[in-house]
Design an enzyme around this catalytic site. Structure first.
Site, PDB file in Angstrom:
ATOM      1  N   PHE A 128      12.886  -0.569  -0.141  1.00 28.81           N
ATOM      2  CA  PHE A 128      11.573  -0.850   0.442  1.00 28.81           C
ATOM      3  C   PHE A 128      10.562  -0.972  -0.690  1.00 28.81           C
ATOM      4  CE2 PHE A 128       7.433  -0.014   2.227  1.00 28.81           C
ATOM      5  CZ  PHE A 128       7.444  -0.789   3.375  1.00 28.81           C
ATOM      6  N   ASP A 213      10.485   0.786  -9.290  1.00 26.14           N
ATOM      7  CA  ASP A 213       9.512   1.092  -8.251  1.00 26.14           C
ATOM      8  C   ASP A 213       9.433   2.608  -8.130  1.00 26.14           C
ATOM      9  OD1 ASP A 213       8.184   1.671  -5.904  1.00 26.14           O
ATOM     10  OD2 ASP A 213       9.129   0.091  -4.735  1.00 26.14           O
ATOM     11  N   LYS A 242       0.751   5.831  -4.203  1.00 19.41           N
ATOM     12  CA  LYS A 242       0.871   7.051  -3.403  1.00 19.41           C
ATOM     13  C   LYS A 242       0.181   8.258  -4.038  1.00 19.41           C
ATOM     14  CE  LYS A 242       4.852   5.866  -0.495  1.00 19.41           C
ATOM     15  NZ  LYS A 242       4.141   5.899   0.785  1.00 19.41           N
TER      16      LYS A 242
END
Length: 389
Positions: A128, A213, A242
């Protein structure tokens, strides 16, 4: 009650009005234990005093100017992140999807610079990377891609954790590999220890960029500043978001070596990216993580959680695996368990289920020993009650 908010989320029936540490209070006064930290965002917990003070102070001075001008706090943050991650420069944006979009654009431009007309990136199954069209195309989840076709045709997909499958690719158009050090949305999948070193070697041999990532694994979540540091390697490109701002929206794409020279003036940008408020919050996060030694604390607490769950759920026939690194924990059951999020809410816990049957836990790094035990007992009780039903 009707709402003018687009229904893009199947929201649980609760609204929060305040938080402190790992706790949230709803509008009716009920207290909940946040075991997902706003989906790996609030690593320092809610309303951390140092971050709150930094935001308030900066808001009273300067929130935004634009990237047409120099931003001193942005320079400071770039220097800190590059120092911690061994990188050369950073581009700032507002989210993980934007950070990954920047990395993919960087890879494509890098490929064009090498005379490759249609540059391709190797990506992983069950990955993702975001919901922009480019990052959605890189994502290995057909469910979230459905109805947004045609996708961007620039990717070669292989099984996660399988370096041999990457090595078997014979395509002169490949310019990079994009991979998560641990797959979070994919079910908290921890790859074999040799996987990232093997990818690093392959990229070096073939002239590819290794792009990691770290949106979910970065900023001490795994017990190191960045997930790749457990493997003893160095990426060419790394993305963050995040937990970088502990809730203030900020993302970053960091680059090293030749990759650091690809995105030049006019080739990429962001109106809000790296504004003074977001950078001040991120600098406060870094300072707090260092001052309170929370990187080592995350590693210690993560092992305590793994040991605690393995003991509490030992020999449980419906529990297939308990895995993770640092405070990124997955408990995989033998059946779909999405309803556990509702059951947990009723019991006063916020948890998450990914890949249909894996409970994902992302508690904040500031937990006390008592709170760790509270989480172990509460989640183990939820699993036992659910599988006994």
């Amino acid at each position: 009650m009707s709402s003018q908010v687009m229904p893009t989320y199947a929201r649980l029936p609760v609204v929060f009005e305040r938080g402190e540490g790992p706790w949230l209070w709803s509008t009716d006064g009920t207290r909940y234990f946040d075991a997902i930290s706003g989906i790996a965002v609030c690593n320092l917990g809610h309303a951390h005093p140092a971050v709150a003070a930094a935001i308030c102070d900066q808001a009273g001075k300067l929130v935004h100017t634009s990237n047409l001008y120099g931003i001193a706090l942005q320079e400071q943050l770039a220097a800190e992140l590059c120092r911690l991650g061994g990188m050369d420069n950073a581009f700032f944006c507002n989210s993980g999807a934007e950070a990954n979009e920047a990395a993919l654009k960087l890879a494509r431009r890098h490929g064009h610079g090498r005379g490759i007309a249609h540059p391709k990136v190797v990506v992983m199954e069950n990955s993702f990377h975001g919901r922009t069209l480019f990052t959605l195309s890189a994502t290995g989840n057909t469910k979230v891609q459905e109805s947004f076709e045609p996708l961007v045709d620039s990717f070669i997909r292989v099984p996660y954790g399988n370096a041999e499958a990457v090595a078997a690719i014979d395509d002169a158009s490949v310019v990079a590999v994009l991979v998560e050090p641990i797959q979070g949305e994919g079910g908290v999948r921890v790859p074999p220890a040799e996987f990232l070193p093997a990818l690093r070697q392959l990229c070096d041999q073939r002239g590819w960029l290794l792009m990691l990532d770290e949106v979910q694994t970065g900023m001490a979540r795994t017990g190191a500043w960045f997930g790749f540091q457990h493997a003893g390697i160095q990426p060419d490109v790394m993305t963050l978001a995040k937990a970088l701002g502990n809730g203030v929206p900020i993302g970053a794409c960091l680059a090293r070596g030749a990759a650091a020279d690809v995105l030049t003036a006019g080739r990429h940008g962001s109106t809000f990216g790296g504004n003074p408020l977001a950078c001040r919050a991120a600098l406060s996060v870094i300072e707090t993580l260092q001052r309170q030694n929370l990187i080592a604390r995350a590693a210690f607490l993560g092992q305590r959680l793994l040991n605690g769950f393995r003991s509490a759920l030992a020999d449980h026939p419906q529990v297939l695996d308990i895995r993770g690194r640092g405070l990124l924990i997955g408990i995989e059951l033998d059946r779909p368990c999405a309803e556990l999020t509702q059951r947990a809410l009723a019991a006063g816990y916020l948890i998450n289920v990914t890949a249909e049957r894996t409970i994902r836990l992302l508690p904040p790094l500031i937990l006390t020993d008592e709170e760790v035990q509270h989480l172990i007992e509460g989640v183990a009780r939820l699993v036992n009650d659910f599988t006994a039903a």
